[in-house]
Design an enzyme around this catalytic site. Sequence first.
Site, mmCIF file in Angstrom:
data_model
loop_
_atom_site.group_PDB
_atom_site.id
_atom_site.type_symbol
_atom_site.label_atom_id
_atom_site.label_comp_id
_atom_site.label_asym_id
_atom_site.label_seq_id
_atom_site.Cartn_x
_atom_site.Cartn_y
_atom_site.Cartn_z
ATOM 1 C CD GLU A 32 8.730 -58.336 16.001
ATOM 2 O OE1 GLU A 32 7.515 -58.519 15.748
ATOM 3 O OE2 GLU A 32 9.322 -57.257 15.789
ATOM 4 C CB ALA A 34 5.079 -60.722 14.080
ATOM 5 N N GLY A 37 12.479 -57.902 11.839
ATOM 6 C CA GLY A 37 12.688 -57.088 10.647
ATOM 7 C C GLY A 37 11.515 -56.213 10.280
ATOM 8 N N GLY A 38 10.353 -56.465 10.879
ATOM 9 C CA GLY A 38 9.195 -55.611 10.623
ATOM 10 C C GLY A 38 8.633 -55.755 9.216
ATOM 11 C CB THR A 39 6.199 -53.590 7.419
ATOM 12 O OG1 THR A 39 5.219 -53.621 8.455
ATOM 13 C CG2 THR A 39 5.506 -53.565 6.063
ATOM 14 C CB CYS A 40 11.112 -52.956 5.513
ATOM 15 S SG CYS A 40 12.321 -52.820 4.175
ATOM 16 C CG HIS A 437 26.329 -38.545 -23.759
ATOM 17 N ND1 HIS A 437 25.023 -38.232 -24.047
ATOM 18 C CD2 HIS A 437 26.809 -39.236 -24.826
ATOM 19 C CE1 HIS A 437 24.721 -38.687 -25.248
ATOM 20 N NE2 HIS A 437 25.795 -39.296 -25.742
#
Length: 456
Positions: A32, A34, A37-40, A437
Amino acid sequence: MKFDAIIIGSGQAGTPLAASLAKNGQKVAIIEKAKFGGTCVNTGCTPTKSYIASARRAFVSKNSSDHGVEISGDIKINLKQIKKRKEAIIEESRNGIEKMLEDNEHITVYRGKAKFKDPHHIEVGSETLSAEKIFLNTGARPRIPSVFEKIPYYTNEGMLELEEIPEHLLIVGGGYIGLEFAQMFRRFGSKVSIIDHGSRLMKQEDQDISEAIREILEKEGINIYFNAAVSKAEATAKTAELTLKIEGSEEKITGTHVLVATGRIPNTDNLGLEMAGVKLNEKGYVKVNEQLQTNVPHIWALGDCNGEGAFTHTSFDDFQIVNDHLFGDSKLKLSHRYTCYAAFTDPPLARVGMNEQIIKEKGIKAKIASIPMSKVSRAKEMGETQGMMKIYIEASTGNILGASFLGTGADEYIHSIIDAMYAGAPYTTIRDAVHIHPTVSELIPTMLQSPKDLEL
């Protein structure tokens, strides 16, 4: 260092894949460059939805008199507190991912930039790693047209770091990222202008959906420029001026901040993929087969870098496909996936499968069931009647081809359609079901009672 598997990127496909490989006794390296967890987690879903939640609170606070709730005094937006809350949510998720990876004895974490030396060897800093299986999960980044390169501009990432509300936010791009930020910052108090090169917003949606979204945004005071191309961008210390070409004429627009939301490009250009022999398509995405393998059989590509989806849920599904290919019975395939997504405007747009314009392009004989949200009792009771629901049915089989929902809660009740499509159930299964409902989703069986022929 030799491993059974190397994963480049800790996004929403790479992290669960690392855990699964380790669980199956394999020695794994995950790289990794950066944040985990990446972009998300860091700049996408998690932070933007926390901001949208704050913007929703502001909007409700200012617009509740019709419901008999009167609030006196000014509603103040504390962007520093909104940012602080966002960062706390991100940190919790990111720290959880990092701890899981680092505590697993079968996983070795490398921080740095990965680059192929050859099909089996990858450099990370001063070290060289090798493996029999390599997985790319490198994601994507904002695409920045050259016209903006000489002025200060923001992407979705930079906007999330602001601590002061922009006076006038110019947003270039009318896709879901641009629209979410437009409504969000308008509700925070900014003047907002959207500049789009097309004739309508969200051009991949049906005409009536695009028009309804435009009406929703303009009702909140957002200005929209259509058929507008930015031909020139200039800036001073405090302002930015964009020159727009609109149907042969020029118009200048001045703002304090510029958000460029003109699409994304894959992070595949600096990996040395040519050294591995991995093929890309004309847009730079990694070419993959049904199991996400590249043309080099021991290398897979998952998530945004393969161009087969641009969402967290498609990235996670990529993991499930690859995991099934490695450790399951190989039943899961890319072609089995229905396209589905949401734009988290308020109200949200939710979509699965084909829409009207795709059905007409393909010449499929179909039926349509639709209802405006103004006819839905629960929406009227909530005072949120903007939008519509549309479901498309194949005439010959009764199977559902797709649905487009724009309305309060649409991002949730679209899943009743998604589930029916994956189950292969005809529309009559939902038509004959009993829903609770009062809800919005109870109108789905009702609207399916009498679908009409869709005119080609």
